[in-house]
Design a protein around this motif. Structure first.
Motif, PDB file in Angstrom:
ATOM      1  N   LEU A 120       0.809  -1.214   0.000  1.00 50.54           N
ATOM      2  CA  LEU A 120       0.000   0.000   0.000  1.00 50.54           C
ATOM      3  C   LEU A 120       0.846   1.270   0.000  1.00 50.54           C
ATOM      4  N   SER A 121       2.149   1.125   0.188  1.00 55.28           N
ATOM      5  CA  SER A 121       3.010   2.300   0.147  1.00 55.28           C
ATOM      6  C   SER A 121       2.903   2.970  -1.218  1.00 55.28           C
ATOM      7  N   PRO A 122       2.829   4.301  -1.259  1.00 52.06           N
ATOM      8  CA  PRO A 122       2.766   4.981  -2.565  1.00 52.06           C
ATOM      9  C   PRO A 122       4.022   4.759  -3.394  1.00 52.06           C
ATOM     10  N   PHE A 123       5.089   4.234  -2.774  1.00 46.49           N
ATOM     11  CA  PHE A 123       6.346   4.003  -3.473  1.00 46.49           C
ATOM     12  C   PHE A 123       6.511   2.537  -3.890  1.00 46.49           C
ATOM     13  N   SER A 124       5.527   1.690  -3.589  1.00 46.03           N
ATOM     14  CA  SER A 124       5.653   0.260  -3.873  1.00 46.03           C
ATOM     15  C   SER A 124       5.453  -0.033  -5.357  1.00 46.03           C
ATOM     16  N   GLU A 125       5.888  -1.232  -5.746  1.00 42.76           N
ATOM     17  CA  GLU A 125       5.694  -1.662  -7.128  1.00 42.76           C
ATOM     18  C   GLU A 125       4.207  -1.792  -7.439  1.00 42.76           C
ATOM     19  N   GLN A 126       3.426  -2.260  -6.464  1.00 42.57           N
ATOM     20  CA  GLN A 126       1.983  -2.424  -6.680  1.00 42.57           C
ATOM     21  C   GLN A 126       1.286  -1.083  -6.924  1.00 42.57           C
ATOM     22  N   SER A 127       1.848  -0.011  -6.369  1.00 42.40           N
ATOM     23  CA  SER A 127       1.250   1.318  -6.528  1.00 42.40           C
ATOM     24  C   SER A 127       1.767   2.049  -7.757  1.00 42.40           C
ATOM     25  N   ARG A 128       2.621   1.390  -8.524  1.00 42.09           N
ATOM     26  CA  ARG A 128       3.234   2.057  -9.676  1.00 42.09           C
ATOM     27  C   ARG A 128       2.217   2.667 -10.648  1.00 42.09           C
ATOM     28  N   PRO A 129       1.135   1.954 -11.044  1.00 39.65           N
ATOM     29  CA  PRO A 129       0.205   2.554 -12.014  1.00 39.65           C
ATOM     30  C   PRO A 129      -0.386   3.878 -11.532  1.00 39.65           C
ATOM     31  N   ALA A 130      -0.842   3.922 -10.282  1.00 39.61           N
ATOM     32  CA  ALA A 130      -1.417   5.160  -9.747  1.00 39.61           C
ATOM     33  C   ALA A 130      -0.341   6.234  -9.615  1.00 39.61           C
ATOM     34  N   ARG A 131       0.857   5.815  -9.198  1.00 41.18           N
ATOM     35  CA  ARG A 131       1.959   6.776  -9.045  1.00 41.18           C
ATOM     36  C   ARG A 131       2.341   7.380 -10.397  1.00 41.18           C
ATOM     37  N   GLU A 132       2.471   6.546 -11.406  1.00 46.11           N
ATOM     38  CA  GLU A 132       2.848   7.047 -12.723  1.00 46.11           C
ATOM     39  C   GLU A 132       1.756   7.929 -13.320  1.00 46.11           C
ATOM     40  N   ALA A 133       0.501   7.589 -13.057  1.00 42.95           N
ATOM     41  CA  ALA A 133      -0.597   8.425 -13.548  1.00 42.95           C
ATOM     42  C   ALA A 133      -0.568   9.791 -12.888  1.00 42.95           C
ATOM     43  N   SER A 134      -0.245   9.823 -11.597  1.00 39.21           N
ATOM     44  CA  SER A 134      -0.164  11.096 -10.886  1.00 39.21           C
ATOM     45  C   SER A 134       1.005  11.932 -11.388  1.00 39.21           C
ATOM     46  N   VAL A 135       2.157  11.294 -11.588  1.00 46.28           N
ATOM     47  CA  VAL A 135       3.317  12.006 -12.125  1.00 46.28           C
ATOM     48  C   VAL A 135       2.987  12.580 -13.501  1.00 46.28           C
ATOM     49  N   GLU A 136       2.241  11.839 -14.303  1.00 42.09           N
ATOM     50  CA  GLU A 136       1.849  12.323 -15.624  1.00 42.09           C
ATOM     51  C   GLU A 136       0.975  13.575 -15.515  1.00 42.09           C
ATOM     52  N   THR A 137       0.104  13.622 -14.513  1.00 41.64           N
ATOM     53  CA  THR A 137      -0.697  14.829 -14.301  1.00 41.64           C
ATOM     54  C   THR A 137       0.208  16.023 -14.028  1.00 41.64           C
ATOM     55  N   PHE A 138       1.220  15.836 -13.201  1.00 44.29           N
ATOM     56  CA  PHE A 138       2.147  16.936 -12.913  1.00 44.29           C
ATOM     57  C   PHE A 138       3.013  17.263 -14.125  1.00 44.29           C
ATOM     58  N   ARG A 139       3.252  16.290 -14.989  1.00 40.49           N
ATOM     59  CA  ARG A 139       3.957  16.583 -16.239  1.00 40.49           C
ATOM     60  C   ARG A 139       3.122  17.535 -17.094  1.00 40.49           C
ATOM     61  N   GLN A 140       1.826  17.305 -17.109  1.00 39.43           N
ATOM     62  CA  GLN A 140       0.942  18.204 -17.857  1.00 39.43           C
ATOM     63  C   GLN A 140       0.907  19.597 -17.230  1.00 39.43           C
ATOM     64  N   VAL A 141       0.981  19.645 -15.884  1.00 42.91           N
ATOM     65  CA  VAL A 141       1.046  20.935 -15.204  1.00 42.91           C
ATOM     66  C   VAL A 141       2.229  21.736 -15.727  1.00 42.91           C
ATOM     67  N   VAL A 142       3.379  21.086 -15.838  1.00 40.81           N
ATOM     68  CA  VAL A 142       4.607  21.754 -16.266  1.00 40.81           C
ATOM     69  C   VAL A 142       4.571  22.069 -17.754  1.00 40.81           C
ATOM     70  N   GLU A 143       4.248  21.071 -18.575  1.00 41.21           N
ATOM     71  CA  GLU A 143       4.367  21.222 -20.023  1.00 41.21           C
ATOM     72  C   GLU A 143       3.400  22.251 -20.592  1.00 41.21           C
ATOM     73  N   GLY A 144       2.246  22.399 -20.001  1.00 38.90           N
ATOM     74  CA  GLY A 144       1.278  23.354 -20.540  1.00 38.90           C
ATOM     75  C   GLY A 144       1.351  24.731 -19.916  1.00 38.90           C
ATOM     76  N   SER A 145       2.378  24.960 -19.086  1.00 39.35           N
ATOM     77  CA  SER A 145       2.451  26.215 -18.332  1.00 39.35           C
ATOM     78  C   SER A 145       3.385  27.227 -19.000  1.00 39.35           C
ATOM     79  N   ASP A 146       3.450  28.401 -18.386  1.00 43.73           N
ATOM     80  CA  ASP A 146       4.338  29.461 -18.862  1.00 43.73           C
ATOM     81  C   ASP A 146       5.733  29.357 -18.258  1.00 43.73           C
ATOM     82  N   LEU A 147       6.017  28.273 -17.563  1.00 42.71           N
ATOM     83  CA  LEU A 147       7.280  28.105 -16.861  1.00 42.71           C
ATOM     84  C   LEU A 147       8.384  27.681 -17.821  1.00 42.71           C
ATOM     85  N   LYS A 148       9.485  28.427 -17.826  1.00 47.01           N
ATOM     86  CA  LYS A 148      10.640  28.107 -18.669  1.00 47.01           C
ATOM     87  C   LYS A 148      11.765  27.618 -17.765  1.00 47.01           C
ATOM     88  N   LEU A 149      12.254  26.410 -18.067  1.00 45.42           N
ATOM     89  CA  LEU A 149      13.238  25.762 -17.202  1.00 45.42           C
ATOM     90  C   LEU A 149      14.342  25.130 -18.027  1.00 45.42           C
TER      91      LEU A 149
END
Length: 223
Positions: A120-149
């Motif tokens: 049940l740990s958010p860092f476990s292998e079993q939680s990988r699908p939900a974790r990767e989906a969440s990271v993808e949401t934050f990728r969209q936060v960054v990629e669609g923003s006005d932030l230059k990095l």
């Protein structure tokens, strides 16, 4: 399998999950058994185990369900806003909104999720699908923003923002303020700081430090 049988099976799966989440809220995660879930849902214990092999499997389904709700809640925010701090604030607050019904049992559940080897740990292998989906949401936060990095920091930032959310989740678990006022304040106070720090990374004198930081992050991830 016919379409009607498939639909009935999906209804049973959803019934078992919704019943389990209700019992987790009412009785606590530790005290709720698969037998009690089956009885409350009106299905046999064998049927409950057919769809979910354990309580941990049920919680993984909850992770996936919550992540899907969160993704849907962020669509309008990410489609209509370019400002990075507003996008990040909106995504973090929307997580609070979809998670609010489960706040009461979050403390007892966290005892299991905090165990490093727990599935049940958010860092476990079993939680990988939900974790990767969440990271993808934050990728969209960054990629669609006005932030230059810098490109290397931009590549690592979505996962760092997910880790930031994990810190907020831990605070949320222990927040007993009315309307989760303290957690909302934490978000509105930290997002502008994160935004300012990220925009500083384009200053030439800071660039070397950023390169070193990204190197540390990547070395830890691959160790």
């Amino acid at each position: 399998m016919t379409d009607s049988a498939t639909a009935k099976g999906e209804q049973t799966r959803e019934l078992i999950l919704s019943t389990a989440l209700r019992l987790f809220r009412e009785q606590g995660y530790g005290k709720t058994t698969m037998r009690a879930i089956a009885a409350e849902a009106g299905v046999s214990v064998g049927n409950a185990y057919y769809y979910y092999s354990s309580k941990e499997h049920l919680m993984q389904a909850y992770y996936d369900h919550l992540q899907e709700q969160h993704r849907e809640a962020t669509v309008a925010i990410l489609a209509g806003e370019k400002s990075f701090p507003k996008r990040l604030t909106g995504v973090l607050r929307s997580w609070l909104e979809v998670s609010e019904p489960y706040h009461e049992f979050a403390g007892t559940f966290f005892k299991s999720a905090a165990e490093p080897k727990s599935p049940l740990s958010p860092f476990s292998e079993q939680s990988r699908p939900a974790r990767e989906a969440s990271v993808e949401t934050f990728r969209q936060v960054v990629e669609g923003s006005d932030l230059k990095l810098p490109a290397d920091l931009r590549a690592e930032l979505p996962e760092l923002l997910w880790l930031m959310q994990m810190g907020i989740v831990l605070f949320w678990v222990h927040d007993d303020s009315k309307g989760l006022r303290r957690t909302h304040l934490l978000i509105t106070s930290t997002v502008p700081l994160v935004d300012r720090l990220l925009r500083l990374t384009r200053i030439p004198g800071v660039r070397g430090v950023v390169t070193d930081l990204v190197g540390v992050i990547r070395s830890i991830k691959t160790a």
